[in-house]
Design a protein around this motif. Structure first.
Motif, PDB file in Angstrom:
ATOM      1  N   ARG A   2      92.552 -90.121 -39.827  1.00 47.14           N
ATOM      2  CA  ARG A   2      92.029 -90.324 -41.180  1.00 47.14           C
ATOM      3  C   ARG A   2      91.605 -91.752 -41.459  1.00 47.14           C
ATOM      4  NH1 ARG A   2      96.718 -87.082 -44.528  1.00 47.14           N
ATOM      5  NH2 ARG A   2      97.882 -88.976 -44.046  1.00 47.14           N
ATOM      6  N   GLY A   3      91.992 -92.696 -40.587  1.00 41.21           N
ATOM      7  CA  GLY A   3      91.748 -94.108 -40.883  1.00 41.21           C
ATOM      8  C   GLY A   3      92.911 -94.671 -41.682  1.00 41.21           C
ATOM      9  N   ILE A   4      92.956 -96.014 -41.819  1.00 39.47           N
ATOM     10  CA  ILE A   4      94.130 -96.643 -42.435  1.00 39.47           C
ATOM     11  C   ILE A   4      93.831 -97.242 -43.799  1.00 39.47           C
ATOM     12  CG2 ILE A   4      95.409 -97.135 -40.306  1.00 39.47           C
ATOM     13  CD1 ILE A   4      94.118 -99.911 -40.303  1.00 39.47           C
ATOM     14  N   ARG A   5      92.786 -96.744 -44.442  1.00 40.37           N
ATOM     15  CA  ARG A   5      92.423 -97.353 -45.720  1.00 40.37           C
ATOM     16  C   ARG A   5      93.308 -96.911 -46.883  1.00 40.37           C
ATOM     17  NH1 ARG A   5      87.804 -96.981 -43.069  1.00 40.37           N
ATOM     18  NH2 ARG A   5      87.500 -94.858 -43.769  1.00 40.37           N
ATOM     19  N   SER A   6      93.804 -95.669 -46.870  1.00 39.74           N
ATOM     20  CA  SER A   6      94.630 -95.228 -48.002  1.00 39.74           C
ATOM     21  C   SER A   6      96.034 -95.799 -47.879  1.00 39.74           C
ATOM     22  CB  SER A   6      94.691 -93.700 -48.041  1.00 39.74           C
ATOM     23  OG  SER A   6      95.607 -93.244 -47.064  1.00 39.74           O
ATOM     24  N   GLU A   7      96.732 -95.799 -49.025  1.00 37.60           N
ATOM     25  CA  GLU A   7      98.079 -96.368 -49.057  1.00 37.60           C
ATOM     26  C   GLU A   7      99.017 -95.615 -48.101  1.00 37.60           C
ATOM     27  OE1 GLU A   7     101.488 -97.437 -52.291  1.00 37.60           O
ATOM     28  OE2 GLU A   7      99.697 -96.397 -53.003  1.00 37.60           O
ATOM     29  N   VAL A   8      98.920 -94.275 -48.141  1.00 41.08           N
ATOM     30  CA  VAL A   8      99.840 -93.497 -47.310  1.00 41.08           C
ATOM     31  C   VAL A   8      99.546 -93.725 -45.810  1.00 41.08           C
ATOM     32  CG1 VAL A   8      98.461 -91.375 -47.547  1.00 41.08           C
ATOM     33  CG2 VAL A   8     100.841 -91.223 -46.840  1.00 41.08           C
ATOM     34  N   ASP A   9      98.276 -93.759 -45.443  1.00 39.38           N
ATOM     35  CA  ASP A   9      97.959 -93.949 -44.021  1.00 39.38           C
ATOM     36  C   ASP A   9      98.329 -95.351 -43.529  1.00 39.38           C
ATOM     37  OD1 ASP A   9      96.921 -91.396 -43.213  1.00 39.38           O
ATOM     38  OD2 ASP A   9      95.255 -91.776 -44.568  1.00 39.38           O
ATOM     39  N   ALA A  10      98.170 -96.349 -44.406  1.00 43.60           N
ATOM     40  CA  ALA A  10      98.539 -97.711 -44.001  1.00 43.60           C
ATOM     41  C   ALA A  10     100.053 -97.851 -43.875  1.00 43.60           C
ATOM     42  CB  ALA A  10      98.001 -98.722 -45.013  1.00 43.60           C
ATOM     43  N   SER A  11     100.799 -96.981 -44.574  1.00 43.63           N
ATOM     44  CA  SER A  11     102.263 -97.098 -44.525  1.00 43.63           C
ATOM     45  C   SER A  11     102.855 -96.370 -43.315  1.00 43.63           C
ATOM     46  CB  SER A  11     102.877 -96.544 -45.815  1.00 43.63           C
ATOM     47  OG  SER A  11     102.817 -95.133 -45.846  1.00 43.63           O
ATOM     48  N   LEU A  12     102.124 -95.400 -42.759  1.00 47.39           N
ATOM     49  CA  LEU A  12     102.708 -94.550 -41.716  1.00 47.39           C
ATOM     50  C   LEU A  12     103.127 -95.292 -40.441  1.00 47.39           C
ATOM     51  CD1 LEU A  12     100.691 -91.222 -42.096  1.00 47.39           C
ATOM     52  CD2 LEU A  12     103.093 -91.643 -42.620  1.00 47.39           C
ATOM     53  N   PRO A  13     102.331 -96.270 -39.956  1.00 46.97           N
ATOM     54  CA  PRO A  13     102.788 -96.956 -38.737  1.00 46.97           C
ATOM     55  C   PRO A  13     104.121 -97.692 -38.917  1.00 46.97           C
ATOM     56  CG  PRO A  13     100.455 -97.373 -39.116  1.00 46.97           C
ATOM     57  CD  PRO A  13     100.979 -96.683 -40.346  1.00 46.97           C
ATOM     58  N   PHE A  14     104.527 -97.887 -40.178  1.00 45.33           N
ATOM     59  CA  PHE A  14     105.795 -98.575 -40.444  1.00 45.33           C
ATOM     60  C   PHE A  14     106.946 -97.579 -40.641  1.00 45.33           C
ATOM     61  CE2 PHE A  14     102.303-101.277 -41.541  1.00 45.33           C
ATOM     62  CZ  PHE A  14     102.654-102.495 -40.983  1.00 45.33           C
ATOM     63  N   ALA A  15     106.643 -96.279 -40.599  1.00 46.35           N
ATOM     64  CA  ALA A  15     107.663 -95.259 -40.842  1.00 46.35           C
ATOM     65  C   ALA A  15     108.446 -94.981 -39.571  1.00 46.35           C
ATOM     66  CB  ALA A  15     106.987 -93.984 -41.348  1.00 46.35           C
ATOM     67  N   SER A  16     108.993 -96.019 -38.978  1.00 47.68           N
ATOM     68  CA  SER A  16     109.708 -95.847 -37.721  1.00 47.68           C
ATOM     69  C   SER A  16     110.650 -97.008 -37.497  1.00 47.68           C
ATOM     70  CB  SER A  16     108.702 -95.790 -36.564  1.00 47.68           C
ATOM     71  OG  SER A  16     109.357 -95.973 -35.333  1.00 47.68           O
ATOM     72  N   SER A  17     111.743 -96.731 -36.798  1.00 47.03           N
ATOM     73  CA  SER A  17     112.666 -97.808 -36.432  1.00 47.03           C
ATOM     74  C   SER A  17     112.330 -98.331 -35.035  1.00 47.03           C
ATOM     75  CB  SER A  17     114.104 -97.281 -36.457  1.00 47.03           C
ATOM     76  OG  SER A  17     114.248 -96.272 -35.481  1.00 47.03           O
ATOM     77  N   LEU A  18     111.307 -97.770 -34.410  1.00 41.50           N
ATOM     78  CA  LEU A  18     110.899 -98.145 -33.044  1.00 41.50           C
ATOM     79  C   LEU A  18     112.030 -97.980 -32.027  1.00 41.50           C
ATOM     80  CD1 LEU A  18     108.749-101.387 -33.663  1.00 41.50           C
ATOM     81  CD2 LEU A  18     107.946 -99.029 -33.441  1.00 41.50           C
ATOM     82  N   CYS A  19     112.880 -96.968 -32.246  1.00 41.52           N
ATOM     83  CA  CYS A  19     114.023 -96.808 -31.333  1.00 41.52           C
ATOM     84  C   CYS A  19     113.602 -96.228 -29.987  1.00 41.52           C
ATOM     85  CB  CYS A  19     115.098 -95.930 -31.965  1.00 41.52           C
ATOM     86  SG  CYS A  19     114.700 -94.176 -32.002  1.00 41.52           S
ATOM     87  N   GLY A  20     112.448 -95.561 -29.936  1.00 44.86           N
ATOM     88  CA  GLY A  20     111.938 -95.092 -28.649  1.00 44.86           C
ATOM     89  C   GLY A  20     112.394 -93.702 -28.235  1.00 44.86           C
ATOM     90  N   ALA A  21     113.224 -93.048 -29.047  1.00 44.24           N
ATOM     91  CA  ALA A  21     113.690 -91.703 -28.679  1.00 44.24           C
ATOM     92  C   ALA A  21     112.514 -90.728 -28.562  1.00 44.24           C
ATOM     93  CB  ALA A  21     114.691 -91.194 -29.715  1.00 44.24           C
ATOM     94  N   CYS A  22     111.493 -90.932 -29.385  1.00 43.77           N
ATOM     95  CA  CYS A  22     110.325 -90.033 -29.376  1.00 43.77           C
ATOM     96  C   CYS A  22     109.585 -90.112 -28.043  1.00 43.77           C
ATOM     97  CB  CYS A  22     109.388 -90.370 -30.533  1.00 43.77           C
ATOM     98  SG  CYS A  22     108.999 -92.121 -30.700  1.00 43.77           S
ATOM     99  N   TYR A  23     109.463 -91.315 -27.525  1.00 45.87           N
ATOM    100  CA  TYR A  23     108.780 -91.503 -26.237  1.00 45.87           C
ATOM    101  C   TYR A  23     109.566 -90.810 -25.125  1.00 45.87           C
ATOM    102  CZ  TYR A  23     107.031 -94.137 -22.135  1.00 45.87           C
ATOM    103  OH  TYR A  23     106.523 -94.497 -20.927  1.00 45.87           O
ATOM    104  N   GLU A  24     110.884 -90.958 -25.188  1.00 45.09           N
ATOM    105  CA  GLU A  24     111.728 -90.400 -24.143  1.00 45.09           C
ATOM    106  C   GLU A  24     111.598 -88.878 -24.027  1.00 45.09           C
ATOM    107  OE1 GLU A  24     116.218 -91.400 -23.853  1.00 45.09           O
ATOM    108  OE2 GLU A  24     115.045 -93.247 -24.139  1.00 45.09           O
TER     109      GLU A  24
END
Lengths: 474, 210
Positions: free
Chosen positions: A356-378
């Protein structure tokens, strides 16, 4: 994407509300923990899981690298088998194509197999606007549709609902859509499933048009694959006279043989089963068996833009298994709705802002919705490095600017100076410890309040660690 | 510009300068099971049962008697048999009316049938899966979908493979196929597994050893 999500607040706001909902948190916690434990057992049965994961990743990377060629090959194979291929640049075009195809049959209702692509483009709303009723036939999708709710999980969209809530929805609304819920319906899962069976059966047996997505499309043979459990997929794919499948262009795989990898990794990663109860495969149309007309709508809708991002394109490997949702500590607490998209959880946090692109408030906030713990990658069966893409997208959001990000930059610069000056750091720590009783729980001030909306400040110890060390150990 | 051209152009632009993808390393296993037909068949039995299919085993000469008994125990009065089902399979089921799946038969008519008996194309032991591909003894996809009771006959060892990678080369992608692993099931309500939502609620698999 879907109109149902328009106007969603940013992730921290939506999550802030969700985490206070104890029933939601209870439902989510139980469900995600059950399925992640089962998944670990199912995956553990295969000694070559690592090799399968690597092959899955490579097949998808190869597909994406040669996507133009594979799409043309797929189109030729589907056409040769009696299907008709349509191309849709965006959601509006895809919806227009499907509405026109349904209108051409003269029908006013369709049955649908659960499909992320059709949710993404808001097809049900487009059909409704055109006077066509679309019936969701997956049990969880039915619960969501009857409850005028939004899906909150890729695999089990009604994961946020418990049995009492589902019973209430069935009793209240089934009669508006067709056969009412039976008298005296209890909240036992078996009775609720039976109510859905009876309610939907009359729709299946009279349906003339079915709409589906697909888990895979084989370029070499033109074969489409739908993986499911309940049999509603088989009903929609085989009983109607016309079948319309709306599929994202990234769902293609080069060869028939490639299915041997994904048919091993997808069920085990998603429902934690050795194999899901039903898988349907079809190539064009078959005389005397199944629909007489088959239309395939190939959907771009932001996928080619995602493909153009060197780091971000790996999100297109996703086979929608949802394993990343079930292990994510953020998803477990915030729930799927907070992500403001049909793709929730870690994969949604990288897929939605790219599509969707990162112009809207919700889309710009999504990359920050993570603790970067890495369990998802695993757990990812196609090895998408979700944390890597999150950090990459954060960079793009920060580059785009905005008040919060300027303040954060200033704060980081100040912190950098303090950490480079040990004397100042020590003095600051001592002062902070001495005054700790008077500290606020939230960061004060403009910008600080915004940052602290979803963060409590940590409690400071009675004395700095280095002072304690000098006294006790040095 | 058509949407087809637009999308293909976008793909090519997006990939301009991207490095070639490496060859796919297929060093995963082609099977996880010992190469012994008896072990493979036992594993199939175990995994089918684990998914709550009801499994029976017999020799070829015992098949008609077994099928007759299963239909009788179920109380079935009508049984659907695909055109190419070997007639001797149902020779013992004298109390049951045989129904043919004609092209004009409606879904409602199929809904009134008590049981369906079919063969299969291949069965996969490691996943507990039977695959139907519309062969003469399996019929059209809808006949194993609408009736509530499906009996599927698997001939061992020739129709049994250990793994998914061994199954795919045996199938013709040009034919529609249905992979069945246990009866219809849902886990959408609090992840409690419930058998039988839309497909047959009872799946019986007969393993016939030659």
């Amino acid at each position: 994407m879907s109109g149902t999500f328009v106007g969603m607040p940013s992730f921290p706001v939506a999550a802030g509300v969700a985490v206070t909902d104890e029933r939601l948190r209870g439902n989510l916690r139980r469900a995600t923990h059950t399925i992640r434990d089962k998944r670990a057992v199912a995956v553990g049965e295969l000694a070559d899981w690592g090799a399968l994961r690597e092959a899955g990743k490579e097949i998808k990377d190869r597909t994406l690298r040669g996507l133009d060629g594979y799409l043309v090959e797929l189109e030729a194979a589907v056409t040769a088998a009696g299907g008709v291929v349509h191309w849709a640049s965006d959601a509006d075009e895809a919806n227009r194509i499907v509405v026109d195809l349904v209108r051409a049959t003269g029908e006013r209702e369709v049955v649908k197999v659960k499909s992320m692509a059709t949710q993404e483009i808001g097809l049900n709303e487009a059909l409704e606007a055109a006077g066509i009723a679309a019936f969701e036939t997956d049990l969880a999708e039915l619960i969501v549709q009857l409850g005028e709710d939004r899906p909150s999980h890729i695999l089990v969209p009604a994961i946020h609902r418990n049995r009492e809530e589902i019973r209430e929805i069935f009793v209240r609304t089934m009669s508006e859509w067709g056969r009412p819920a039976p008298e005296g319906l209890t909240d036992s899962p078996a009775e609720l499933a039976e109510a859905a069976r009876v309610h939907l059966r009359e729709k299946f047996l009279r349906a003339k048009v079915g709409i589906s997505g697909a888990n895979f499309m084989v370029a070499e043979t033109g074969t489409l694959v739908v993986v499911e459990s309940e049999g509603n997929g088989r009903m929609c794919l085989t009983l109607p006279e016309t079948l319309i499948s709306v599929v994202g262009i990234e769902k293609v795989v080069p060869s028939w043989r490639d299915l041997e990898v994904f048919l091993q990794t997808l069920p085990r990663s998603s429902t934690a089963e050795r194999m899901n109860p039903y898988t349907s495969m079809w190539t064009g149309v078959t005389d005397g068996d199944g629909p007489e007309a088959f239309h395939l709508v190939l959907l771009d809708n932001g996928r080619t833009a995602t493909l153009g991002d060197e780091v971000g394109r790996q999100a297109l490997r996703c086979i929608r298994c949802s394993a990343c949702l079930n292990v994510c500590p953020v998803y477990e607490r915030a729930g799927g709705h907070a992500y403001g998209s049909v793709y929730p959880g870690p994969i949604g946090a990288i897929l939605s802002p790219q599509l969707r692109g990162i112009r809207s408030e919700v889309d710009a906030s999504l990359p920050f919705a993570s603790s970067l713990c890495g369990a998802c990658y695993e757990v990812c069966p196609v090895a998408i490095d979700i944390p890597e893409v999150l950090v990459h997208l954060r960079e793009r959001v920060v580059e785009q600017g905005g008040k919060g990000h300027r303040l954060e930059k200033a704060a980081m610069k100040a912190a950098g100076w303090v950490l480079n000056h040990p004397g100042a750091l020590g003095a600051g720590e001592r002062l902070a410890s001495k005054t700790r009783k008077g500290h606020p729980k939230k960061l004060p001030g403009p910008g600080g309040r915004q940052w602290g909306q979803s963060r409590d400040l940590p409690q400071l110890p009675a004395e700095p660690f280095r002072d304690w060390w000098k006294k006790n150990r040095a | 510009m058509t949407s087809r051209d637009r999308i293909l152009t976008r793909v090519r632009t997006a990939l301009a300068g991207a490095p070639q993808a490496p060859e796919i390393s297929r060093d995963y296993l082609s099977t996880h099971t010992a190469d012994d037909p008896a072990i493979v068949l036992d594993l199939l039995h175990e995994n089918l049962a684990d998914y709550r299919a009801i499994v029976h085993r017999t020799r070829a000469d015992g098949l008609p008697g077994l099928l007759a008994r299963l239909l009788d125990e179920r109380g079935s009065r009508t049984v659907l048999a695909p055109a190419g089902l070997p007639p001797q399979w149902l020779a013992g089921a004298t109390g049951v009316r045989k129904v043919e799946d004609t092209p004009t038969a409606t879904a409602q008519e199929l809904d009134a049938v008590d049981s369906v008996v079919t063969g299969c194309a291949v069965a996969i032991a490691e996943t507990g899966t039977i695959v139907l591909d519309g062969g003469a003894d399996q019929g059209r996809r809808r006949i194993t979908l609408i009736p509530d009771h499906h009996i599927c006959v698997v001939r061992a060892p020739e129709q049994v493979v250990a793994s998914v990678p061994q199954a795919l080369p045996r199938l013709d992608p040009g034919r529609p196929s249905t992979w069945i692993s246990g009866p219809s099931a849902t886990s959408d309500i609090e992840l409690d597994r419930v058998e039988g939502v839309h497909g047959p609620r009872t799946l019986e698999v007969v393993l016939v050893e030659s």
